[in-house]
Design a protein around this motif. Sequence first.
Motif, PDB file in Angstrom:
ATOM      1  N   THR A  29       0.837  -1.196   0.000  1.00 29.25           N
ATOM      2  CA  THR A  29       0.000   0.000   0.000  1.00 29.25           C
ATOM      3  C   THR A  29       0.870   1.243   0.000  1.00 29.25           C
ATOM      4  O   THR A  29       2.071   1.179   0.303  1.00 29.25           O
ATOM      5  N   VAL A  30       0.273   2.370  -0.336  1.00 29.39           N
ATOM      6  CA  VAL A  30       0.942   3.657  -0.223  1.00 29.39           C
ATOM      7  C   VAL A  30       0.785   4.145   1.217  1.00 29.39           C
ATOM      8  O   VAL A  30      -0.323   4.179   1.758  1.00 29.39           O
ATOM      9  N   ILE A  31       1.908   4.508   1.856  1.00 25.69           N
ATOM     10  CA  ILE A  31       1.846   4.916   3.261  1.00 25.69           C
ATOM     11  C   ILE A  31       2.222   6.383   3.459  1.00 25.69           C
ATOM     12  O   ILE A  31       2.124   6.904   4.570  1.00 25.69           O
ATOM     13  N   GLY A  32       2.654   7.052   2.412  1.00 28.11           N
ATOM     14  CA  GLY A  32       3.021   8.458   2.555  1.00 28.11           C
ATOM     15  C   GLY A  32       3.096   9.129   1.202  1.00 28.11           C
ATOM     16  O   GLY A  32       3.416   8.499   0.196  1.00 28.11           O
ATOM     17  N   ARG A  33       2.776  10.418   1.202  1.00 32.19           N
ATOM     18  CA  ARG A  33       2.808  11.157  -0.058  1.00 32.19           C
ATOM     19  C   ARG A  33       3.083  12.626   0.224  1.00 32.19           C
ATOM     20  O   ARG A  33       2.529  13.215   1.152  1.00 32.19           O
ATOM     21  N   THR A  34       4.005  13.217  -0.554  1.00 35.20           N
ATOM     22  CA  THR A  34       4.262  14.648  -0.535  1.00 35.20           C
ATOM     23  C   THR A  34       4.143  15.141  -1.973  1.00 35.20           C
ATOM     24  O   THR A  34       3.968  14.338  -2.898  1.00 35.20           O
ATOM     25  N   PRO A  35       4.243  16.454  -2.195  1.00 36.15           N
ATOM     26  CA  PRO A  35       4.197  16.940  -3.585  1.00 36.15           C
ATOM     27  C   PRO A  35       5.296  16.371  -4.468  1.00 36.15           C
ATOM     28  O   PRO A  35       5.152  16.352  -5.699  1.00 36.15           O
ATOM     29  N   THR A  36       6.392  15.893  -3.875  1.00 31.60           N
ATOM     30  CA  THR A  36       7.526  15.422  -4.682  1.00 31.60           C
ATOM     31  C   THR A  36       7.830  13.938  -4.557  1.00 31.60           C
ATOM     32  O   THR A  36       8.548  13.393  -5.394  1.00 31.60           O
ATOM     33  N   THR A  37       7.305  13.260  -3.534  1.00 34.26           N
ATOM     34  CA  THR A  37       7.641  11.852  -3.332  1.00 34.26           C
ATOM     35  C   THR A  37       6.419  11.032  -2.923  1.00 34.26           C
ATOM     36  O   THR A  37       5.433  11.564  -2.421  1.00 34.26           O
ATOM     37  N   VAL A  38       6.541   9.713  -3.145  1.00 28.83           N
ATOM     38  CA  VAL A  38       5.535   8.752  -2.682  1.00 28.83           C
ATOM     39  C   VAL A  38       6.281   7.635  -1.951  1.00 28.83           C
ATOM     40  O   VAL A  38       7.341   7.189  -2.403  1.00 28.83           O
ATOM     41  N   VAL A  39       5.740   7.192  -0.809  1.00 25.09           N
ATOM     42  CA  VAL A  39       6.365   6.124  -0.025  1.00 25.09           C
ATOM     43  C   VAL A  39       5.417   4.935   0.010  1.00 25.09           C
ATOM     44  O   VAL A  39       4.224   5.083   0.311  1.00 25.09           O
ATOM     45  N   HIS A  40       5.942   3.752  -0.294  1.00 28.91           N
ATOM     46  CA  HIS A  40       5.153   2.521  -0.363  1.00 28.91           C
ATOM     47  C   HIS A  40       5.601   1.546   0.721  1.00 28.91           C
ATOM     48  O   HIS A  40       6.783   1.471   1.062  1.00 28.91           O
ATOM     49  N   LYS A  41       4.659   0.790   1.233  1.00 26.81           N
ATOM     50  CA  LYS A  41       4.976  -0.340   2.101  1.00 26.81           C
ATOM     51  C   LYS A  41       5.089  -1.580   1.229  1.00 26.81           C
ATOM     52  O   LYS A  41       4.162  -1.900   0.463  1.00 26.81           O
ATOM     53  N   ILE A  51       9.314  -3.279   4.483  1.00 32.08           N
ATOM     54  CA  ILE A  51      10.190  -2.130   4.372  1.00 32.08           C
ATOM     55  C   ILE A  51       9.399  -1.022   3.688  1.00 32.08           C
ATOM     56  O   ILE A  51       8.310  -1.250   3.154  1.00 32.08           O
ATOM     57  N   ALA A  52       9.941   0.184   3.733  1.00 29.34           N
ATOM     58  CA  ALA A  52       9.317   1.311   3.051  1.00 29.34           C
ATOM     59  C   ALA A  52      10.190   1.702   1.871  1.00 29.34           C
ATOM     60  O   ALA A  52      11.420   1.739   1.982  1.00 29.34           O
ATOM     61  N   VAL A  53       9.566   1.985   0.734  1.00 26.78           N
ATOM     62  CA  VAL A  53      10.301   2.369  -0.475  1.00 26.78           C
ATOM     63  C   VAL A  53       9.807   3.731  -0.935  1.00 26.78           C
ATOM     64  O   VAL A  53       8.617   3.928  -1.169  1.00 26.78           O
ATOM     65  N   LYS A  54      10.733   4.654  -1.043  1.00 25.63           N
ATOM     66  CA  LYS A  54      10.430   6.023  -1.453  1.00 25.63           C
ATOM     67  C   LYS A  54      10.822   6.212  -2.916  1.00 25.63           C
ATOM     68  O   LYS A  54      11.901   5.798  -3.346  1.00 25.63           O
ATOM     69  N   GLN A  55       9.947   6.854  -3.693  1.00 29.67           N
ATOM     70  CA  GLN A  55      10.199   7.112  -5.106  1.00 29.67           C
ATOM     71  C   GLN A  55       9.715   8.526  -5.446  1.00 29.67           C
ATOM     72  O   GLN A  55       8.973   9.140  -4.672  1.00 29.67           O
ATOM     73  N   PRO A  56      10.116   9.087  -6.590  1.00 29.03           N
ATOM     74  CA  PRO A  56       9.586  10.393  -6.996  1.00 29.03           C
ATOM     75  C   PRO A  56       8.084  10.317  -7.242  1.00 29.03           C
ATOM     76  O   PRO A  56       7.561   9.296  -7.701  1.00 29.03           O
ATOM     77  N   ALA A  57       7.389  11.412  -6.950  1.00 28.44           N
ATOM     78  CA  ALA A  57       5.939  11.440  -7.178  1.00 28.44           C
ATOM     79  C   ALA A  57       5.622  11.383  -8.659  1.00 28.44           C
ATOM     80  O   ALA A  57       4.626  10.794  -9.078  1.00 28.44           O
ATOM     81  N   THR A  58       6.465  12.001  -9.467  1.00 24.04           N
ATOM     82  CA  THR A  58       6.302  11.952 -10.925  1.00 24.04           C
ATOM     83  C   THR A  58       7.308  10.962 -11.468  1.00 24.04           C
ATOM     84  O   THR A  58       8.506  11.101 -11.233  1.00 24.04           O
ATOM     85  N   VAL A 195      13.827  24.869   2.984  1.00 23.31           N
ATOM     86  CA  VAL A 195      13.068  23.909   3.776  1.00 23.31           C
ATOM     87  C   VAL A 195      11.684  23.790   3.158  1.00 23.31           C
ATOM     88  O   VAL A 195      11.174  24.730   2.551  1.00 23.31           O
ATOM     89  N   THR A 196      11.081  22.625   3.253  1.00 26.38           N
ATOM     90  CA  THR A 196       9.809  22.398   2.580  1.00 26.38           C
ATOM     91  C   THR A 196       8.621  22.905   3.380  1.00 26.38           C
ATOM     92  O   THR A 196       7.569  23.133   2.818  1.00 26.38           O
ATOM     93  N   THR A 197       8.758  23.081   4.691  1.00 26.59           N
ATOM     94  CA  THR A 197       7.625  23.466   5.528  1.00 26.59           C
ATOM     95  C   THR A 197       7.897  24.806   6.207  1.00 26.59           C
ATOM     96  O   THR A 197       8.731  24.889   7.106  1.00 26.59           O
ATOM     97  N   PRO A 198       7.204  25.868   5.821  1.00 32.07           N
ATOM     98  CA  PRO A 198       7.507  27.212   6.343  1.00 32.07           C
ATOM     99  C   PRO A 198       7.422  27.318   7.858  1.00 32.07           C
ATOM    100  O   PRO A 198       8.179  28.086   8.455  1.00 32.07           O
ATOM    101  N   GLN A 199       6.521  26.583   8.519  1.00 33.62           N
ATOM    102  CA  GLN A 199       6.355  26.784   9.953  1.00 33.62           C
ATOM    103  C   GLN A 199       7.517  26.233  10.778  1.00 33.62           C
ATOM    104  O   GLN A 199       7.575  26.444  11.988  1.00 33.62           O
ATOM    105  N   TYR A 200       8.489  25.559  10.131  1.00 34.92           N
ATOM    106  CA  TYR A 200       9.678  25.080  10.835  1.00 34.92           C
ATOM    107  C   TYR A 200      10.953  25.695  10.256  1.00 34.92           C
ATOM    108  O   TYR A 200      12.039  25.170  10.456  1.00 34.92           O
TER     109      TYR A 200
END
Length: 495
Positions: A29-41, A51-58, A195-200
Motif C-alpha cells: 500500500t501507499v503509506i506516505g505522499r508529498t508533492p515530490t515523493t511517494v512512499v510505499h509499504k 520495508i518502506a520504499v520512497k520514489q519520486p511522485a512523478t 526547507v519544505t515546511t515554512p512553519q519550521y
Amino acid sequence: MSDPQKPDISTVSSPRRRTLSPETFDHETVIGRTPTTVVHKVTVGDTNDPIAVKQPATHGTLSRDIFDSFRHEGKRWSQLTDHPHIVGVVDWGESPLPWLHHDVDVPWVAMEYMDGGDLNEYVGNISLEATYWVAEQLADAVWYAHHDGGGLIHHDLKPENILFRKTPGEQWDVPKIADWELAQTILNHSDSVGVTTPQYIAPEQAHNESTDQLTDQFQLGIVLYELFTGAHPFIDDPESTLEAAVISGILQNEPAPPSELRSILSPNLDDILLRMLAKNPSDRYEAMLQVRNDLGRILRESNPSTDQNKNQTESNVKQSNIEIEDQSPESADTTCLEMSDQELKSENSISISNGTVVSVSGRGGSALIRTELANDGTFYLSNIEQDIKFGQDVLLCYEVDDPSAGDIIEVQPVKDDEGSLKIDNGHTFEKGVVVDVTDSGRASIKTGIANDGVFHLSDIESDLQSGETVVLRYEGANPTASDVTEIIPITEFDV
C-alpha cells in the motif's frame, strides 16, 4: 524512569543494509505522499518483514536532478543508520519498480518501515516523563548526525519527519528521525538550503543566508516546543495562516516560556527551548550535545531514584559522554602559550597532547578537535582564543589526568612553515581552487604548493567544476604535480 516503560532499543533495531532487487518487491500500500515523493509499504521476496520504499511522485520523464537527489539522499542517509534513533536505510538504486508497470528506471530509497505514526500523533498523548525521554533521544540523534555521522545537517526537521516504532506492552514507542533528503555536510554549510515546511523554517533560511548545525537546532526547538506545549512558539494557528505570515511571525514574534503554557513543565526547560529558538544563531547552544545533556539533566532531576549511568543516551554507537563547560577568558590559564613543551610538562602540573582541527564553526571560537584524549576521539571546544583553521595541528593544554572538554585550558596552534594541513598518519593535504576543467579527467588547480601557482593534473577521478575548492593529497615535502595522489572536493573531504 521505570523499567517497564523504558523501551528495549534492541527490539526495534534498524534492518541491516543489504542489496535489494526491486523485482522481488511485493507491493502492499501507499503509506506516505508529498508533492515530490511517494512512499510505499512493501515486502521483499518470501520475508514477512516490511520495508518502506520512497520514489519520486512523478515517474514519467525524470530530470537528472531528481536522480542526483535520490543518490545524494541514499548516500548521506546511509552514514547515519548505526544510530538507534535514526530511521535505517536498507538500500537505494535506480531501476523499474513493479507497481509502475513499465521498464523505465526510477530512483528509489528503501528504508526501515516505521509502524508507529509520526510525532504529531504523540503530542499530548504521552506522559511528561516519556516526553522528556523522547526529546533527549531526538537531540542525541541530531548531535550524532552533526558529530559522528559524517557531519550532516538535516535542514528539514519537523514532526512529519520524526517517526515511531511500536514497542510491546507499556514500553514507550521509539522515535527515529527520517527523510535526510536536504542533508548537507557541515563542511558545505556556506551554501543556503531551503526547507519544505515554512512553519519550521529557521531565520537564516528565511533570509537565504548560510546554514549550519545551528539551523537544525532552531528547527528542533520548534518541534520540541510543540511536543511539550501543544502550541507553535511563534504562530497561534500555523495550519490556517498564510505562508508569508508564518515566516513573518517566526522572524518577528518572541515565544512565551513553555512553563507559562503548561505549569507542570520545569523552568529549566524554558531556558533550553528559548535558547534553541534564539533568532540570532550565535545566541543558541554551540552544539546539540549541550541540548541533549541539559534535557537529560531535567529528566534525571525529576526522578532522583533513576540510575544516572543507565539513563545516558540509548545509543548503541560510540559517542561522547563529555560535558561542555564555558570558560571565560579570565579563568583560562594562558601559560600554555608562554612555555616550551618541556616546561609545560614540568611546571604547574600542566600536560599537553596533540589534536587536529576537524571543523571550525566560526561562532564564538568553537571547533571540533580530534584527539586521543577524548573517549570518542573528538572534543567540542568553545571560547578558543587562538586563530585555528580546519585541518590544523594543535596542542591541547590540561591539568588533570583524564580530561574532558571542560578541562582543556588552552588550545595552541602548531605552526607549519609551509602552512599545509597534516592529517592522518603523515598524509599531507593542501587546499586548491579549480581554475579550468577539460575533458578526459584533466584540470588546472591553483594551489600554494605549486612553484608557479598552478598544477596541471590529469587522470582526475572526481567530478570537478571551475571555481570549486578542493583538497589535494600529496607525498613529499616539496611536491610537483606528479606527487599529487588524490583530489577531493572540499564538500566530500572526510578527515
